[in-house]
Design an enzyme around this catalytic site. Structure first.
Site, PDB file in Angstrom:
ATOM      1  N   LYS A 103      53.840  33.347 -27.042  1.00 44.45           N
ATOM      2  CA  LYS A 103      53.604  32.786 -28.258  1.00 44.45           C
ATOM      3  C   LYS A 103      52.141  32.133 -28.261  1.00 44.45           C
ATOM      4  O   LYS A 103      51.437  32.462 -29.099  1.00 44.45           O
ATOM      5  CB  LYS A 103      54.665  31.769 -28.802  1.00 44.45           C
ATOM      6  CG  LYS A 103      55.955  32.412 -28.869  1.00 44.45           C
ATOM      7  CD  LYS A 103      56.771  31.468 -29.898  1.00 44.45           C
ATOM      8  CE  LYS A 103      57.345  30.200 -29.121  1.00 44.45           C
ATOM      9  NZ  LYS A 103      58.066  30.487 -27.958  1.00 44.45           N
TER      10      LYS A 103
ATOM     11  N   ARG B  19      62.485  26.315 -35.185  1.00 47.64           N
ATOM     12  CA  ARG B  19      63.291  26.662 -34.120  1.00 47.64           C
ATOM     13  C   ARG B  19      64.650  26.528 -34.711  1.00 47.64           C
ATOM     14  O   ARG B  19      65.691  26.779 -33.885  1.00 47.64           O
ATOM     15  CB  ARG B  19      63.216  25.793 -32.945  1.00 47.64           C
ATOM     16  CG  ARG B  19      62.091  26.303 -31.941  1.00 47.64           C
ATOM     17  CD  ARG B  19      62.011  24.971 -30.757  1.00 47.64           C
ATOM     18  NE  ARG B  19      61.440  25.747 -29.663  1.00 47.64           N
ATOM     19  CZ  ARG B  19      60.191  25.706 -29.065  1.00 47.64           C
ATOM     20  NH1 ARG B  19      59.344  25.124 -29.865  1.00 47.64           N
ATOM     21  NH2 ARG B  19      60.063  26.263 -27.964  1.00 47.64           N
TER      22      ARG B  19
ATOM     23  N   ARG C 186      53.928  30.429 -14.953  1.00 44.42           N
ATOM     24  CA  ARG C 186      53.341  29.527 -15.760  1.00 44.42           C
ATOM     25  C   ARG C 186      53.460  28.089 -15.216  1.00 44.42           C
ATOM     26  O   ARG C 186      52.483  27.356 -14.970  1.00 44.42           O
ATOM     27  CB  ARG C 186      53.790  29.426 -17.324  1.00 44.42           C
ATOM     28  CG  ARG C 186      52.886  28.568 -18.124  1.00 44.42           C
ATOM     29  CD  ARG C 186      53.468  28.796 -19.699  1.00 44.42           C
ATOM     30  NE  ARG C 186      54.662  28.220 -19.644  1.00 44.42           N
ATOM     31  CZ  ARG C 186      55.371  28.226 -20.843  1.00 44.42           C
ATOM     32  NH1 ARG C 186      54.679  28.868 -21.812  1.00 44.42           N
ATOM     33  NH2 ARG C 186      56.413  28.078 -20.938  1.00 44.42           N
TER      34      ARG C 186
ATOM     35  N   ARG D 125      53.946  22.107 -16.246  1.00 51.31           N
ATOM     36  CA  ARG D 125      54.739  21.567 -17.175  1.00 51.31           C
ATOM     37  C   ARG D 125      56.162  21.381 -16.502  1.00 51.31           C
ATOM     38  O   ARG D 125      56.572  22.114 -15.905  1.00 51.31           O
ATOM     39  CB  ARG D 125      54.957  22.770 -18.301  1.00 51.31           C
ATOM     40  CG  ARG D 125      53.893  22.546 -19.263  1.00 51.31           C
ATOM     41  CD  ARG D 125      54.069  23.561 -20.428  1.00 51.31           C
ATOM     42  NE  ARG D 125      55.438  23.601 -20.818  1.00 51.31           N
ATOM     43  CZ  ARG D 125      55.799  24.594 -22.248  1.00 51.31           C
ATOM     44  NH1 ARG D 125      54.794  25.032 -22.698  1.00 51.31           N
ATOM     45  NH2 ARG D 125      57.196  24.432 -22.607  1.00 51.31           N
TER      46      ARG D 125
ATOM     47  N   ARG E 166      66.650  26.345 -21.660  1.00 50.27           N
ATOM     48  CA  ARG E 166      65.899  26.340 -22.704  1.00 50.27           C
ATOM     49  C   ARG E 166      66.273  27.929 -23.383  1.00 50.27           C
ATOM     50  O   ARG E 166      66.083  28.031 -24.671  1.00 50.27           O
ATOM     51  CB  ARG E 166      64.371  26.485 -22.315  1.00 50.27           C
ATOM     52  CG  ARG E 166      63.628  24.767 -22.212  1.00 50.27           C
ATOM     53  CD  ARG E 166      62.452  24.947 -21.467  1.00 50.27           C
ATOM     54  NE  ARG E 166      61.434  25.524 -22.041  1.00 50.27           N
ATOM     55  CZ  ARG E 166      60.126  25.825 -21.462  1.00 50.27           C
ATOM     56  NH1 ARG E 166      60.161  25.962 -20.258  1.00 50.27           N
ATOM     57  NH2 ARG E 166      59.358  26.642 -22.289  1.00 50.27           N
TER      58      ARG E 166
HETATM   59  P1  AMP Z   1      57.174  24.836 -26.627  1.00 49.98           P
HETATM   60  O1  AMP Z   1      55.498  24.364 -26.026  1.00 49.98           O
HETATM   61  O2  AMP Z   1      56.888  25.543 -27.962  1.00 49.98           O
HETATM   62  O3  AMP Z   1      57.919  25.967 -25.398  1.00 49.98           O
HETATM   63  O4  AMP Z   1      58.118  23.583 -26.874  1.00 49.98           O
HETATM   64  C1  AMP Z   1      58.492  22.713 -25.352  1.00 49.98           C
HETATM   65  C2  AMP Z   1      59.720  21.872 -25.692  1.00 49.98           C
HETATM   66  O5  AMP Z   1      59.378  20.878 -26.866  1.00 49.98           O
HETATM   67  C3  AMP Z   1      60.906  22.620 -26.547  1.00 49.98           C
HETATM   68  O6  AMP Z   1      61.645  23.289 -25.447  1.00 49.98           O
HETATM   69  C4  AMP Z   1      61.542  21.711 -27.133  1.00 49.98           C
HETATM   70  O7  AMP Z   1      62.245  20.727 -26.248  1.00 49.98           O
HETATM   71  C5  AMP Z   1      60.536  20.847 -27.840  1.00 49.98           C
HETATM   72  N1  AMP Z   1      60.158  21.420 -29.043  1.00 49.98           N
HETATM   73  C6  AMP Z   1      58.905  22.072 -29.532  1.00 49.98           C
HETATM   74  N2  AMP Z   1      59.077  22.424 -30.680  1.00 49.98           N
HETATM   75  C7  AMP Z   1      60.047  22.052 -31.287  1.00 49.98           C
HETATM   76  C8  AMP Z   1      60.865  22.329 -32.277  1.00 49.98           C
HETATM   77  N3  AMP Z   1      60.363  22.949 -33.422  1.00 49.98           N
HETATM   78  N4  AMP Z   1      62.124  21.565 -32.467  1.00 49.98           N
HETATM   79  C9  AMP Z   1      62.607  21.037 -31.799  1.00 49.98           C
HETATM   80  N5  AMP Z   1      62.213  20.994 -30.267  1.00 49.98           N
HETATM   81  C10 AMP Z   1      60.799  21.359 -30.265  1.00 49.98           C
END
Ligand code: AMP
Length: 191
Positions: A14, A91, A130, A136, A147
């Protein structure tokens, strides 16, 4: 205006494809994950709350994340662009409903949902790769598997939600970055 959701499991590409879409279509990027990581780095109250969920591979509660999104939209930084790309949001179904309302209040809507479809074993491989570079805290195998479970239980129902609205565009997310981007462009050019 072109408002796009980039959708897919963790590790589906993404962020990578967002970077290319932003440049090609002059879009404003909203990544809720980036906003949360920035808050963690700055040691804010929100960051402290979010870190607990992120490190467990769980979602941050809907109310919190919807508030964040409303704030980012109200900063109006998107005005100079030709639309917005939502990366990592929504999400959950309640988040999707909230997004619809937030955009309707601002006289706009989601035009398309680009779904990057990648097999499970490839996702894990990519996340671990990654992790070696990004550092991270959630890019380790244990959290990655959590996840993915979270994705299957809470996020994947959004595919059917957007299919029903005729907005979902399935993209084969296996291949070179440029080839995948070509597929995305082809699917958006019909808009
Ligand atoms: P990402 O960078 O999009 O993979 O997000 C990393 C983490 O942030 C996710 O595993 C969630 O814990 C949290 N997170 C990011 N976006 C959301 C969302 N829209 N709703 C809930 N948690 C989120």
């Amino acid at each position: 205006m072109l408002n796009i959701v980039i959708f897919g499991a963790p590790g589906s590409g993404k962020g990578t494809q967002s970077d290319k879409l932003i440049e090609h279509y002059n879009l404003f990027h909203i990544s809720t994950g980036d906003v949360l990581r920035d808050n963690i780095k700055r040691g804010t109250e929100l960051g402290k709350i979010a870190k607990g969920f992120i490190d467990q591979g769980q979602l941050v509660p809907d109310e919190l994340i919807i508030d964040i999104l409303a704030q980012v939209l109200d900063e109006n930084k998107a005005n100079a662009s030709d639309g917005v790309i939502f990366d990592g949001f929504p999400r959950t179904i309640p988040q999707a409903e909230a997004l619809e309302q937030l955009l309707a209040d601002r006289g706009t809507k989601i035009d398309a949902v680009v779904g990057l479809e990648v097999p499970e074993d490839e996702l894990i491989k990519r996340i671990l790769l990654r992790g070696q570079m990004s550092g991270r805290s959630d890019d380790n195998e244990e959290t990655a598997r959590k996840r993915l479970d979270t994705y299957h239980n809470q996020t994947s129902p959004l595919k059917a939600y957007y299919e029903q609205q005729g907005k979902y565009r399935a993209i084969n997310g296996l291949g070179s970055i440029d080839d995948i981007f070509e597929l995305i462009k082809d699917s958006l050019d019909s808009l």
